[in-house]
Design a protein around this motif. Sequence first.
Motif, PDB file in Angstrom:
ATOM      1  N   ASN A  10       0.810  -1.223   0.000  1.00 31.93           N
ATOM      2  CA  ASN A  10       0.000   0.000   0.000  1.00 31.93           C
ATOM      3  C   ASN A  10       0.844   1.274   0.000  1.00 31.93           C
ATOM      4  O   ASN A  10       0.541   2.239  -0.713  1.00 31.93           O
ATOM      5  N   ILE A  11       1.945   1.295   0.767  1.00 34.71           N
ATOM      6  CA  ILE A  11       2.815   2.486   0.782  1.00 34.71           C
ATOM      7  C   ILE A  11       3.531   2.624  -0.557  1.00 34.71           C
ATOM      8  O   ILE A  11       3.621   3.721  -1.120  1.00 34.71           O
ATOM      9  N   ASN A  12       4.025   1.493  -1.094  1.00 30.54           N
ATOM     10  CA  ASN A  12       4.690   1.514  -2.401  1.00 30.54           C
ATOM     11  C   ASN A  12       3.737   1.976  -3.493  1.00 30.54           C
ATOM     12  O   ASN A  12       4.130   2.713  -4.410  1.00 30.54           O
ATOM     13  N   ALA A 119       9.271  -5.229   5.204  1.00 28.75           N
ATOM     14  CA  ALA A 119       9.405  -4.421   3.988  1.00 28.75           C
ATOM     15  C   ALA A 119       8.816  -3.019   4.181  1.00 28.75           C
ATOM     16  O   ALA A 119       9.377  -2.030   3.701  1.00 28.75           O
ATOM     17  N   LYS A 120       7.704  -2.938   4.895  1.00 29.29           N
ATOM     18  CA  LYS A 120       7.088  -1.636   5.171  1.00 29.29           C
ATOM     19  C   LYS A 120       8.006  -0.754   6.016  1.00 29.29           C
ATOM     20  O   LYS A 120       8.122   0.454   5.772  1.00 29.29           O
ATOM     21  N   ARG A 121       8.656  -1.353   7.001  1.00 29.40           N
ATOM     22  CA  ARG A 121       9.576  -0.594   7.854  1.00 29.40           C
ATOM     23  C   ARG A 121      10.744  -0.040   7.039  1.00 29.40           C
ATOM     24  O   ARG A 121      11.152   1.109   7.220  1.00 29.40           O
ATOM     25  N   ILE A 122      11.279  -0.868   6.147  1.00 29.70           N
ATOM     26  CA  ILE A 122      12.376  -0.412   5.287  1.00 29.70           C
ATOM     27  C   ILE A 122      11.901   0.741   4.407  1.00 29.70           C
ATOM     28  O   ILE A 122      12.606   1.737   4.236  1.00 29.70           O
ATOM     29  N   THR A 123      10.692   0.625   3.858  1.00 28.25           N
ATOM     30  CA  THR A 123      10.135   1.669   2.993  1.00 28.25           C
ATOM     31  C   THR A 123       9.994   2.983   3.744  1.00 28.25           C
ATOM     32  O   THR A 123      10.377   4.046   3.236  1.00 28.25           O
ATOM     33  N   ILE A 124       9.464   2.928   4.960  1.00 28.79           N
ATOM     34  CA  ILE A 124       9.267   4.146   5.754  1.00 28.79           C
ATOM     35  C   ILE A 124      10.603   4.797   6.104  1.00 28.79           C
ATOM     36  O   ILE A 124      10.765   6.022   6.018  1.00 28.79           O
ATOM     37  N   ARG A 125      11.596   3.978   6.475  1.00 30.90           N
ATOM     38  CA  ARG A 125      12.915   4.524   6.827  1.00 30.90           C
ATOM     39  C   ARG A 125      13.586   5.183   5.631  1.00 30.90           C
ATOM     40  O   ARG A 125      14.185   6.266   5.756  1.00 30.90           O
ATOM     41  N   GLY A 130      14.970  10.018   2.416  1.00 28.64           N
ATOM     42  CA  GLY A 130      14.767  10.833   1.219  1.00 28.64           C
ATOM     43  C   GLY A 130      14.275  12.229   1.553  1.00 28.64           C
ATOM     44  O   GLY A 130      14.711  13.214   0.939  1.00 28.64           O
ATOM     45  N   ILE A 131      13.374  12.341   2.538  1.00 26.25           N
ATOM     46  CA  ILE A 131      12.876  13.657   2.965  1.00 26.25           C
ATOM     47  C   ILE A 131      14.019  14.482   3.548  1.00 26.25           C
ATOM     48  O   ILE A 131      14.129  15.685   3.275  1.00 26.25           O
ATOM     49  N   CYS A 132      14.888  13.831   4.335  1.00 25.07           N
ATOM     50  CA  CYS A 132      16.049  14.523   4.913  1.00 25.07           C
ATOM     51  C   CYS A 132      16.983  15.031   3.817  1.00 25.07           C
ATOM     52  O   CYS A 132      17.494  16.160   3.885  1.00 25.07           O
ATOM     53  N   CYS A 133      17.210  14.204   2.795  1.00 25.15           N
ATOM     54  CA  CYS A 133      18.082  14.608   1.681  1.00 25.15           C
ATOM     55  C   CYS A 133      17.469  15.761   0.892  1.00 25.15           C
ATOM     56  O   CYS A 133      18.170  16.700   0.503  1.00 25.15           O
ATOM     57  N   THR A 196      12.203   0.866  -3.187  1.00 20.27           N
ATOM     58  CA  THR A 196      11.441   0.176  -2.132  1.00 20.27           C
ATOM     59  C   THR A 196      10.458  -0.828  -2.718  1.00 20.27           C
ATOM     60  O   THR A 196      10.149  -1.836  -2.081  1.00 20.27           O
ATOM     61  N   MET A 197       9.979  -0.568  -3.934  1.00 22.03           N
ATOM     62  CA  MET A 197       9.085  -1.524  -4.596  1.00 22.03           C
ATOM     63  C   MET A 197       9.829  -2.836  -4.861  1.00 22.03           C
ATOM     64  O   MET A 197       9.311  -3.934  -4.592  1.00 22.03           O
ATOM     65  N   LEU A 198      11.048  -2.723  -5.383  1.00 23.02           N
ATOM     66  CA  LEU A 198      11.855  -3.912  -5.638  1.00 23.02           C
ATOM     67  C   LEU A 198      12.201  -4.636  -4.333  1.00 23.02           C
ATOM     68  O   LEU A 198      12.163  -5.870  -4.262  1.00 23.02           O
ATOM     69  N   ILE A 199      12.546  -3.863  -3.297  1.00 25.98           N
ATOM     70  CA  ILE A 199      12.880  -4.461  -2.003  1.00 25.98           C
ATOM     71  C   ILE A 199      11.675  -5.213  -1.432  1.00 25.98           C
ATOM     72  O   ILE A 199      11.804  -6.338  -0.936  1.00 25.98           O
ATOM     73  N   THR A 200      10.493  -4.596  -1.483  1.00 29.50           N
ATOM     74  CA  THR A 200       9.282  -5.225  -0.955  1.00 29.50           C
ATOM     75  C   THR A 200       8.968  -6.518  -1.706  1.00 29.50           C
ATOM     76  O   THR A 200       8.611  -7.534  -1.106  1.00 29.50           O
TER      77      THR A 200
END
Length: 379
Positions: A10-12, A119-125, A130-133, A196-200
């Motif tokens: 859902n996040i992806n 996978a969701k945790r990795i996506t959020i992190r 990305g927001i920080c960058c 993150t899509m590929l990771i998930t």
Amino acid sequence: MITLETQHFNINRILLLIIGLWPYQRSPLVEFQLIILYGTLMTFIVFQLTSFITSECTLDLIYKVLSSAFFFICLAIKYNSFWINADILRSSLKQLQDVCNEIEDKNEIAIMEKYGIKAKRITIRLLLLGICCQFTFILIYIWPYILIFKTKSRSPSPSYIETEYFIDKEKYFYLITLHRHIAICIGILAMIATGTMLITYLQHTCAMFSIACYRIEQAIGISQKTSFKNEENSCKQISRAVNIHCNAMKLSNFLISNFEGSFFCLIAAGMVCLCCNLLRIMSFTDNIGQLILSLTILVMLYVYLFLSNYTAQKITDHNEYVFATVYNVRWYMAPIRIQKMILFLLQRGTISFNLILGGIFVASMQSAASLASTSISYF
């Protein structure tokens, strides 16, 4: 029943919808969105390279332009790879959903849920990174103006990313700034959404390997009970374990092999970008904004490099764990028919399974370290 799109992806899905890359519901409006966003990113790359036309071509200018241009080329490659492979991604998700539809055991569903949450945790992190960058990119541009406001003095506009728009930079300063930051936002979002899509997806194939281990253990446990019916159930469980194991390898290879050309270009562009940014850091004088920009790009590229290879390494490790499970269970106490099936599995375990990126690069943590070392060596 496991519904991947609404439960695990859902996040992806939201991230890919924002940049028009979700493979379903590709309406003409979505295609127009893709053209506008991708066009914005590509024009920003072009306006960086046009600096060579109007400026004196010095060594300093070359690696200053290439260090940022090749970073955005990496982002454009990721964006383009999902655009042209929309059918492949849609087919991969359908195959994965078909596998999930066959899972009915509550313990197997729990295994799939566990990897989905991971996978969701990795996506959020990664989204937070990305927001920080993105915030860092904005901050290094507005910081000089904050100083100007405080000191009441005037100084030239910062140009950490060299561009040439062939227009009056002072007159159209706000439009140029808007174009630059929109392009950065699109690129970073594309990198996070596609990565993150590929990771998930690969995390779910890891879950399939774990389910194969669970089914093998269950099969051997059932075979210990001496009856013809239990022997039949044990054979079915081993057959189901082999099927999901084969599907996990098939799904991993199917997705990665179709992104072969994109990964090859990404590795090449990433190596050039890493070397040029290392040069910019080593030639640092007193421009702190330039240093922060190069460090931010390096952090993003190295995180992407190691995380992608770490995920691929997990696939290899999970595959090996399947055969480690076969070795460790008390298969020698099972009926002869079960033992023969186990021997086929053990024979298959002599062949290692790896994901190949770009047709030449075996994805693993060792390869990631090798690439990082190579980039430093070229520098």
